[in-house]
Scaffold this active site. Structure first.
Site, PDB file in Angstrom:
ATOM      1  N   GLY A  47       0.589  -6.962   0.746  1.00  0.00           N
ATOM      2  CA  GLY A  47      -0.477  -7.579   1.533  1.00  0.00           C
ATOM      3  C   GLY A  47      -1.820  -7.611   0.821  1.00  0.00           C
ATOM      4  O   GLY A  47      -2.680  -8.417   1.172  1.00  0.00           O
ATOM      5  N   GLU A  72     -14.120  -8.843  13.903  1.00  0.00           N
ATOM      6  CA  GLU A  72     -14.594  -9.099  12.546  1.00  0.00           C
ATOM      7  C   GLU A  72     -15.263 -10.473  12.541  1.00  0.00           C
ATOM      8  O   GLU A  72     -14.722 -11.431  13.104  1.00  0.00           O
ATOM      9  CB  GLU A  72     -13.387  -8.981  11.630  1.00  0.00           C
ATOM     10  CG  GLU A  72     -13.217  -9.973  10.569  1.00  0.00           C
ATOM     11  CD  GLU A  72     -11.821  -9.892   9.916  1.00  0.00           C
ATOM     12  OE1 GLU A  72     -11.525 -10.824   9.183  1.00  0.00           O
ATOM     13  OE2 GLU A  72     -11.039  -8.949  10.141  1.00  0.00           O
ATOM     14  N   VAL A  81      16.023  -5.825  -1.601  1.00  0.00           N
ATOM     15  CA  VAL A  81      17.002  -4.827  -1.156  1.00  0.00           C
ATOM     16  C   VAL A  81      17.675  -5.329   0.113  1.00  0.00           C
ATOM     17  O   VAL A  81      17.005  -5.773   1.046  1.00  0.00           O
ATOM     18  CB  VAL A  81      16.315  -3.468  -0.907  1.00  0.00           C
ATOM     19  CG1 VAL A  81      17.259  -2.500  -0.205  1.00  0.00           C
ATOM     20  CG2 VAL A  81      15.827  -2.886  -2.230  1.00  0.00           C
ATOM     21  N   ASN A 114      -9.028  -2.777  11.062  1.00  0.00           N
ATOM     22  CA  ASN A 114      -8.084  -3.322  10.077  1.00  0.00           C
ATOM     23  C   ASN A 114      -7.281  -2.165   9.467  1.00  0.00           C
ATOM     24  O   ASN A 114      -7.835  -1.097   9.201  1.00  0.00           O
ATOM     25  CB  ASN A 114      -8.847  -4.066   8.988  1.00  0.00           C
ATOM     26  CG  ASN A 114      -9.891  -4.999   9.575  1.00  0.00           C
ATOM     27  OD1 ASN A 114     -10.800  -4.550  10.261  1.00  0.00           O
ATOM     28  ND2 ASN A 114      -9.768  -6.273   9.346  1.00  0.00           N
ATOM     29  N   HIS A 170      -1.599  -8.149  11.169  1.00  0.00           N
ATOM     30  CA  HIS A 170      -1.565  -6.686  11.096  1.00  0.00           C
ATOM     31  C   HIS A 170      -0.331  -6.095  11.775  1.00  0.00           C
ATOM     32  O   HIS A 170      -0.463  -5.336  12.739  1.00  0.00           O
ATOM     33  CB  HIS A 170      -2.804  -6.098  11.778  1.00  0.00           C
ATOM     34  CG  HIS A 170      -4.108  -6.506  11.169  1.00  0.00           C
ATOM     35  ND1 HIS A 170      -5.325  -6.295  11.791  1.00  0.00           N
ATOM     36  CD2 HIS A 170      -4.404  -7.083   9.978  1.00  0.00           C
ATOM     37  CE1 HIS A 170      -6.308  -6.738  11.019  1.00  0.00           C
ATOM     38  NE2 HIS A 170      -5.780  -7.235   9.915  1.00  0.00           N
ATOM     39  N   TYR A 230       0.825  -1.219   0.000  1.00  0.00           N
ATOM     40  CA  TYR A 230       0.000   0.000   0.000  1.00  0.00           C
ATOM     41  C   TYR A 230       0.856   1.265   0.000  1.00  0.00           C
ATOM     42  O   TYR A 230       0.688   2.147  -0.851  1.00  0.00           O
ATOM     43  CB  TYR A 230      -0.948  -0.017   1.211  1.00  0.00           C
ATOM     44  CG  TYR A 230      -1.972  -1.116   1.087  1.00  0.00           C
ATOM     45  CD1 TYR A 230      -3.147  -0.918   0.385  1.00  0.00           C
ATOM     46  CD2 TYR A 230      -1.743  -2.379   1.640  1.00  0.00           C
ATOM     47  CE1 TYR A 230      -4.082  -1.933   0.229  1.00  0.00           C
ATOM     48  CE2 TYR A 230      -2.673  -3.401   1.500  1.00  0.00           C
ATOM     49  CZ  TYR A 230      -3.831  -3.173   0.789  1.00  0.00           C
ATOM     50  OH  TYR A 230      -4.737  -4.191   0.625  1.00  0.00           O
ATOM     51  N   GLY A 231       1.773   1.370   0.968  1.00  0.00           N
ATOM     52  CA  GLY A 231       2.574   2.587   1.056  1.00  0.00           C
ATOM     53  C   GLY A 231       3.402   2.810  -0.200  1.00  0.00           C
ATOM     54  O   GLY A 231       3.445   3.921  -0.754  1.00  0.00           O
ATOM     55  N   MET A 256     -10.975  -6.273   3.965  1.00  0.00           N
ATOM     56  CA  MET A 256     -11.789  -5.401   4.826  1.00  0.00           C
ATOM     57  C   MET A 256     -11.158  -4.018   4.868  1.00  0.00           C
ATOM     58  O   MET A 256     -10.012  -3.867   5.286  1.00  0.00           O
ATOM     59  CB  MET A 256     -11.872  -5.979   6.238  1.00  0.00           C
ATOM     60  CG  MET A 256     -12.717  -7.224   6.322  1.00  0.00           C
ATOM     61  SD  MET A 256     -12.804  -7.865   8.007  1.00  0.00           S
ATOM     62  CE  MET A 256     -13.906  -6.689   8.759  1.00  0.00           C
TER      63      MET A 256
END
Ligand code: FAE
Length: 547
Positions: A159, A403, A294, A526, A488, A65-66, A166
């Site tokens: 991920g 959840e 890396v 989440n 997580h 994501y980042g 979710m």
């Protein structure tokens, strides 16, 4: 679940072996024979892994994501970016015509460099579920530290390839505890909406939810929660609901309705490959090197940074070591990957000026799992969608958000299954073990007790009200709590501590952290929407001021 041919022994009309292999469904990805999704081979990705000696303006380590937010926004701003990803591209079907492995048959696509699977639910009815597989650079890493196993996605998309989809924005009144130095008004006014839009987040049609067989388990979960006085919430997700409706109607190859979740999703789920990374590719400014890891980042003599990268084969062996230079480097290797890299780089003298906050503030988002055994009049359904859509919110009163998770075995189990996110105060630290040449994490198994206590505020009450009991067969023999793992991981290079308030690493101009490592251990829900929103916020500032 599709395995009707293997009949070892019959117990109450159910084949024991079918039970076991079917139960593996929730632990892996499935696909339907003969319906392979079209491979999205990307010419730049496939043809142009980074070459030794290359110089790039920006190098991004990791494609979750980042990293995807950073690469997209930098490319849109006119900067050429190279993304380095240790996992595979996941754009090419295997011998069975499918990109991701079948649910009921975890294979060498399923786990990262393991000879035996390590499924989060290790047992069912007392029978161990794990099996031998060929060692390969598969999609799910079950990375073991002293007191905890940390599950992570490996491959282009990070991920997003393996998660449950979710997509939860935390309640605004909790935000101050999650990221205390970040302006909540900006996040809720601009960056959460931008992240939700970029990720394609939507909520299930409640009328369909109420009628669909595949959400019987969630309706039972809702009923039990509400009867005990707990609020039930619909939880948004990144699944194409229209596709799921067609799965239920039997008009398209099944994916969520075939239990696909942990080893990839062949249809329907909007992983980063279908959202941010598709847009990244459309910019024409980003190249991606899969199977490149890396290992070192150090200041280059002429400015910028020298980055050492191991090229891997699918057996995990290093086939080449490349040296490249980059003006700027973004650490987006995930909380664990970024933390391990940074503590090693500081300790070995590659980046000695990193501050003492590096490696600290790591938490498990309070993850703990459990199952409940329902009465015979409360069946949870044979076919369960692998995409959760509902949660039980007892955060304020008991420190838990649960959840309502699927248990997609393909048979009726009368079980309700939950992953709780809890207010666990413990924070661990990554340190460098020079003798072993690797980073270690000092999490202790006993630190899960506050999470168990918080989850019990929900499930003890429900069990009491319903006259039901906990399942004891899912995580071993006579073991109620799945307290050995997290999905997580968060922290290790915390915002405004190891970095400034926008992710710039202290001590080095041009080095940034832009992933879950920035978040100090817990998001109350989440995490991937918060990781994405924070990355959107930070990259906007970095582009405005640093480029
Ligand atoms: P991440 O997505 O982990 O990406 C990091 C990438 O960097 C990976 O692709 C790595 O392979 C790569 N990498 C690592 N080290 C290196 C290196 N040295 N060189 C090159 N590449 C490297 O990071 N979250 C939710 O919000 N909702 C859910 O439903 C949900 N379900 C989950 C279910 C499972 C089974 C798992 C494992 C996770 C789940 N998560 C969920 C968590 C979520 O996927 C996770 O928080 C994010 O993926 C983290 O995003 P990052 O960008 O930090």
């Amino acid at each position: 679940m599709n395995d009707t041919t293997m009949q070892d022994s019959e117990t109450n009309g159910v084949s024991r072996r079918r039970f076991i292999t079917g139960t593996g469904s929730l632990l892996g990805a499935a696909a339907i024979a003969g319906h392979a999704p079209r491979a999205r081979a990307d010419a730049r990705t496939a043809a142009a892994p980074i070459g030794s000696g290359a110089h790039v303006p920006v190098l991004v380590i990791g494609t979750g994501y980042g990293g995807s937010v950073a690469a997209l926004r930098l490319a849109e701003a006119g900067t050429d970016v190279h993304m380095v990803e240790m996992g595979m591209a996941w754009d090419t079907p295997g011998a069975d015509g499918k990109i991701f492995a079948n649910t009921t048959r975890p294979d060498d696509r399923s786990f990262w460099l393991r000879t035996r699977t390590k499924q989060p639910l290790s047992n069912f009815l007392g029978f161990p579920l794990d099996k031998d597989v060929n060692r390969r650079t598969g999609i799910l890493d079950a990375e073991e530290f002293g007191g905890i196993t940390v599950y992570q996605g490996r491959g282009v998309g990070g991920g997003s390839l393996v998660n449950g989809g979710m997509a939860v924005t935390p309640r605004r009144e909790h935000f101050g505890a999650i990221l205390p130095t970040v302006n909540a008004a900006e996040m809720y006014g601009t960056y959460y909406p931008r992240a939700n839009s970029g990720l394609g987040v939507t909520t299930i049609d409640p009328a369909w939810f109420d009628s669909a067989d595949c959400y019987q388990y969630a309706r039972v979960g809702r009923k039990h929660a509400q009867r005990s006085g707990f609020p039930f919430l619909f939880v948004p997700a990144v699944y194409d609901w229209d596709y799921m409706k067609q799965e239920a109607a039997g008009t398209v190859p099944k994916s969520a309705l075939d239990g696909e979740i942990l080893y990839g999703n062949n249809h329907g789920k909007k992983s980063l490959q279908k959202t941010y990374i598709e847009r990244i590719r459309a910019t024409g400014r980003v190249t991606i090197s899969p199977l490149h890891k890396v290992t070192t980042v150090t200041p280059a003599p002429g400015g910028g940074y020298t980055v050492l990268i191991d090229q891997l084969d699918t057996g995990g062996r290093t086939t080449a070591t490349k040296t490249v230079t980059a003006d700027k480097v973004f650490f987006a290797a995930g909380s664990v990957g970024t933390s391990k890299l940074l503590v090693g780089l500081k300790a070995t003298g590659a980046l000695p000026l990193l501050n003492d906050e590096i490696g600290r503030g790591w938490g498990d988002n309070g993850n703990v799992m459990c199952g409940r055994a329902n009465h015979l009049w409360d069946p949870t359904g044979k076919v369960q969608s692998s995409i959760p859509t509902g949660g039980i919110d007892n955060w304020d009163a008991g420190g838990a958000f649960a959840e309502i998770a699927p248990l997609p075995t393909g048979i009726e189990t009368w079980a309700s299954f939950y992953l709780s996110i809890t207010k666990n105060p413990h924070r661990a630290r990554f340190t460098w073990n020079a003798a072993a040449g690797k980073a270690e994490l000092d999490w202790r198994t006993a630190w899960k007790q506050p999470s168990i206590d918080a989850a019990k505020t929900i499930f003890d009450k429900i069990n009491q009200k319903e006259g039901t009991i906990y399942r004891t067969d899912l995580f071993g023999t006579y073991k109620i709590w799945g307290d050995h793992l997290t999905y997580h991981p968060l922290g290790g290079a915390v915002l405004d501590k190891a970095t400034d308030n926008y992710g710039r690493l202290h001590g080095y101009w041009g080095l940034y952290v832009i992933d879950g490592a920035l978040i100090p251990g817990n998001t109350s829900v989440n995490p991937f929407v918060t990781i994405t929103a924070l990355a959107e916020r930070n990259i906007e500032r970095i582009i405005a001021t640093d480029l």
